[in-house]
Write an enzyme that holds these catalytic residues in place. Structure first.
Site, PDB file in Angstrom:
ATOM      1  N   HIS A 109     -40.769 -83.870-115.069  1.00 39.19           N
ATOM      2  CA  HIS A 109     -40.364 -82.640-115.243  1.00 39.19           C
ATOM      3  C   HIS A 109     -41.168 -81.644-114.474  1.00 39.19           C
ATOM      4  O   HIS A 109     -41.711 -80.524-114.704  1.00 39.19           O
ATOM      5  CB  HIS A 109     -40.206 -81.899-116.824  1.00 39.19           C
ATOM      6  N   THR A 145     -35.594 -80.563-111.698  1.00 43.32           N
ATOM      7  CA  THR A 145     -36.145 -79.452-112.286  1.00 43.32           C
ATOM      8  C   THR A 145     -35.330 -78.240-112.799  1.00 43.32           C
ATOM      9  O   THR A 145     -36.046 -77.529-112.024  1.00 43.32           O
ATOM     10  CB  THR A 145     -37.828 -79.923-112.568  1.00 43.32           C
ATOM     11  N   GLU A 146     -35.137 -78.010-114.151  1.00 44.31           N
ATOM     12  CA  GLU A 146     -34.518 -76.566-114.112  1.00 44.31           C
ATOM     13  C   GLU A 146     -33.455 -76.146-113.117  1.00 44.31           C
ATOM     14  O   GLU A 146     -33.257 -75.109-112.566  1.00 44.31           O
ATOM     15  CB  GLU A 146     -35.859 -75.402-114.152  1.00 44.31           C
ATOM     16  N   LEU A 147     -33.041 -77.481-112.793  1.00 40.53           N
ATOM     17  CA  LEU A 147     -31.770 -77.123-111.821  1.00 40.53           C
ATOM     18  C   LEU A 147     -32.586 -76.775-109.891  1.00 40.53           C
ATOM     19  O   LEU A 147     -31.553 -75.979-109.391  1.00 40.53           O
ATOM     20  CB  LEU A 147     -31.086 -76.560-112.020  1.00 40.53           C
ATOM     21  N   TRP A 295     -31.706 -72.884-112.981  1.00 37.09           N
ATOM     22  CA  TRP A 295     -30.936 -71.996-113.954  1.00 37.09           C
ATOM     23  C   TRP A 295     -31.671 -71.153-114.849  1.00 37.09           C
ATOM     24  O   TRP A 295     -30.565 -70.805-115.966  1.00 37.09           O
ATOM     25  CB  TRP A 295     -30.498 -73.405-114.204  1.00 37.09           C
TER      26      TRP A 295
END
Lengths: 417, 410
Positions: A109, A145-147, A295
């Site tokens: 991640h 990760t986190e879009l 995001w």
């Protein structure tokens, strides 16, 4: 018939213990095993177990009509496997229904996609192997990760043989276009992009329990109505899995909402689809993301992780120490370093005290971002020292090993690397 | 005796000085009843520097009054601490602000003065002056007001006029004033109009019994790292910005130089952010609050201790540094500079000169060790013992008592 693509992210980091300057060189472990285990079990109890059970039932009761996608970070799978195998089995059961498609991401991640291409590929490969081992799936769609996504990343993802990728449906990128279509990546026309419909996603993820919200309380019926009334071909709803029961407690009615969602959607002619199904579609156009877009937060950039000088310094130090660790060729040290690449460590150092900052504080184990920074830097200093000693073929740890210490996971885990 | 935080949680500062004074007085056979307005329980930090072979507990009585008053932070820090203190056990109902707390302490002081036999009342800094006055009103004993630092030392241009007024009233109303340097003595005369004959400068000493670091290599950093140490409260008064200015320049000249800031304070977040921006974040380390043997460890691991204090009424940390054999740079205006000839004196604003001196010391190990050895030898002399200030203060007590012939011996 309009399609609904529901996806949820499952992730837990390895949180650091309180690591002071004078702990450097004493052989203290980096990760707070107890805190990580307790948090994992608490979240499993509140979210993973009940949600998995519910999703499994919804899939079975609908004869597979209800379906969704999940992505589990490698760090959460590894922790589940080590400390809560019954929870991992629960994930395996729900995936085993055939109704859950798993996606790829970096094992840790991490933010390696932002410039560390070789490391990025390795972490993706690590994740791929982990998913294959525990779930016997080979993901065809990628979620970073986190879009986080930007044009330069597209060729890398395409080269890794992914058909599609989830991205944030950022207003600045879409402009007049709707997120409710499948797009191509301008930088890699063979790669399909599925933009998140952030309004409809956040109606569940953020606003669902907000009593000041004009639409509170939101029922599955009303929500399905909104989905049916939306323009476009497919609605991409991407959430944290922890939304169900952890960010939003059971008392908010979130489980009731999820329970009734498939039926409400069916009655309105909506169909649930997997991301890989959408990735086969012909795109309606191409999207370009000149800057890294995520995001997170209002700005949808990467400032939650790299927005202040401490975060920049921490990341630079992370890579500096990473080079020293890589030079040792020591797999155990590399594994520890990789746990530090998890984006959460930088997220804790965020100093935005706006509404976004409130969200950050909720997820941080530290009192202040300054504590988070100092702890992270102390750990990196220790790791650099250890790497230096390992490079010199000396075992500093054993020489200094005089005091008592907790069961060191850094040693016990070595066999699995 | 009216003090506050006791026993000390950190090196330096008033609590350490009070502890030293109380120990010195106890050794001389002076019985002390110490009243402290601070809601601390028993020492929370393991290995707190309270240990001393000659420590006569039976000669000291400590009465702790629950209050969130803190000496250094002024009213804003007080408001922050109140939330914390209000939640602890056994604390009383609090007034609305720091001044109300000070007055509340003064209210209790009269009762304590009735219960506790005493010959002289010793107060420490403005926060306890009103209590001293209240005690004197009951017992008629003389007040010896100790001035450790003026409000102008603590806050500079931001001095709180109300605190300054209390300071003035307390000093003028005292029977005798003790300052811990000649510089502070001049301030008492010039700023507050205390007549010269009623002020005595008594420099602090340090305890020869203290918690020593016994863990071998003191530095957690690689063996070739040369450490420049800042140890103290990270507040405007201690000049953390000057320390970081010097760090930035020294780092460019000495590749193996590292910088450690030990302590905490309202400017710590800013110091951390500055270090991150400096491009040498990998060489500036933050040790947080240090206590016990870690204080000695910090000095031992350091090649040089840098105290760029904007104001340093005394500067006990410099003596602790010299005791550990670590060269220490102090501003010439610091009280300690009046007595420690082996402390290196450079003005806090002279970043160039501090940089040159630190670089020279880091590069020349022999010279560093020579200076360190001379400093260690100097502070080992009886002049810097706890007994010396205690002896001088006892003389001030006797003089003050003698000047109050009207009151019988209690």
């Amino acid at each position: 018939m309009r399609d609904v693509c529901l996806y949820a992210q499952v992730h837990q980091p390895y949180r650091l213990r309180r690591f002071r300057f004078f702990d450097i060189g004493t052989g203290q472990t980096y990760f707070d095993e107890r805190q990580n285990r307790e948090l994992l079990l608490r979240i499993a109890h509140k979210c993973y177990l009940p949600t998995n059970q519910l999703v499994e039932r919804l899939i079975r009761d609908s004869d597979g009509e209800f379906r969704m996608a999940l992505s589990l970070s490698g760090t959460v799978v590894e922790q589940l496997s080590a400390t809560a195998p019954h929870v991992l089995e629960s994930f395996q059961r729900v995936v085993g229904t055939g109704g859950v498609e798993l996606l790829s991401e970096t094992f840790h991640h991490s933010l390696a996609s932002l410039g560390q291409t070789a490391e990025f590929r390795e972490q993706v490969e690590l994740h791929r192997r982990t998913i294959a081992r525990h779930f016997h799936q080979r993901p065809r769609v990628f979620r970073n990760t986190e879009l986080i996504y930007f044009d330069d990343l597209a060729p890398t993802i395409e080269a890794l043989a992914y058909a599609g990728m989830l991205v944030e449906g950022a207003d600045g990128v879409l402009g007049w276009r709707s997120p409710n279509h499948v797009y191509a990546a301008t930088a890699a026309p063979g790669l399909r992009l599925l933009p998140r419909n952030h309004r409809l996603s956040d109606d569940v993820g953020f606003r669902f329990a907000d009593r000041r919200w004009a639409r509170w309380p939101l029922t599955a019926d009303t929500y399905a109505e909104w989905l049916a009334a939306s323009p476009g071909d497919s609605i991409h709803l991407f959430l944290d899995y922890e939304t169900f029961g952890e960010h939003l407690w059971a008392e908010t009615g979130i489980f009731e909402f999820l329970r009734h969602l498939p039926g409400a959607c069916r009655r309105r002619g909506l169909r649930f689809v997997h991301p890989s199904t959408l990735a086969e579609r012909t795109p309606v156009g191409a999207l370009s993301f000149p800057r890294p877009t995520s995001w997170a937060d209002e700005d949808r950039g990467v400032t939650a992780w790299l927005g202040n000088p401490m975060q920049a310094a921490a990341r630079a130090r992370l890579h500096q120490v990473g080079a020293a660790v890589a030079a040792t060729g020591n797999a155990q040290l590399l594994s520890e370093w990789r746990r530090l690449t998890t984006s959460d460590h930088l997220y804790y150092i965020c100093t935005k005290w706006s509404n976004d900052g409130d969200v950050h504080q909720h997820f941080s184990p530290y009192d202040t971002p300054y504590d988070a920074f100092v702890t992270f830097m102390n750990v990196l200093q220790d790791l650099e020292l250890t790497a230096g000693e390992a490079g010199g073929r000396a075992s500093r740890r054993s020489r200094l090993d005089t005091g008592e210490r907790a069961v060191p996971d850094r040693h016990s885990q070595s066999a699995r690397v | 005796m009216f003090g506050w935080e006791f026993p000390p949680h950190l090196s330096g500062g008033l609590a350490t000085a009070t502890l030293g004074l109380v120990k010195g007085l106890a050794r001389r056979g002076v019985a002390v009843t110490l009243v402290v307005p601070f809601p601390v329980g028993e020492p929370a930090i393991p290995g707190l520097r309270l240990v001393s072979g000659t420590w006569r507990r039976d000669r000291v009585r400590s009465i702790r009054i629950a209050t969130p008053a803190q000496p250094y932070g002024g009213t804003s820090a007080y408001l922050a601490s109140r939330t914390y203190a209000a939640g602890t056990e056994g604390t009383a109902v609090y007034g609305a602000n720091l001044f109300a707390e000070v007055d509340r302490l003064a209210g209790i002081a009269g009762e304590i003065a009735l219960d506790e036999p005493h010959d002289v009342i010793h107060t420490h800094d403005w926060i306890t002056y009103a209590a001293g006055m209240a005690a004197r009103a009951v017992s008629g004993r003389p007040i010896v007001a100790h001035l450790h630092a003026t409000e102008f030392d603590r806050a500079g241009d931001g001095a709180n006029p109300w605190i300054a007024a209390r300071e003035r009233d307390g000093l003028r109303g005292a029977d005798h004033v003790i300052t811990n340097s000649r510089a502070v003595k001049r301030q008492a005369q010039d700023r507050y109009g205390v007549p010269e004959g009623r002020v005595t400068a008594v420099h602090w000493g340090i305890d020869d019994v203290y918690e020593q670091w016994t863990g071998g290599g003191a530095s957690p950093l690689p063996a070739d790292a040369a450490i420049v140490l800042f140890l103290g409260r990270v507040t405007r008064q201690k000049g953390p910005d000057y320390f970081l200015d010097v760090a930035g320049r020294v780092a460019a000249l000495v590749p193996e130089a590292h910088f450690v800031m030990a302590g905490t304070g309202d400017l710590l977040p800013r110091a951390i952010m500055r270090a991150a921006e400096s491009g040498i974040a990998d060489r500036v380390h933050f040790a947080g609050p240090v206590g016990g043997a870690e204080v000695d460890r910090a000095f031992r691991m350091a090649a040089v201790c840098l105290m760029p204090s904007v104001s340093e009424p005394f500067g006990l940390v410099a003596l602790e540094s010299l005791r550990a054999g670590t060269p220490c740079i102090v501003p010439p205006a610091a009280g300690v500079a009046e007595v420690a000839s082996n402390a290196i004196k450079i003005d806090f604003w002279d970043v160039d000169k501090m940089t040159r001196t630190v670089v020279d010391l880091l590069r020349d190990r022999d010279r560093r060790e020579q200076i360190g050895a001379r400093g260690r030898e100097e502070v080992a002399s009886p002049r810097f013992s706890l007994d010396e200030p205690a002896r001088q203060i006892e003389a001030v007590y006797r003089q003050a008592i003698a000047a109050h012939p009207g009151v019988g011996h209690a």
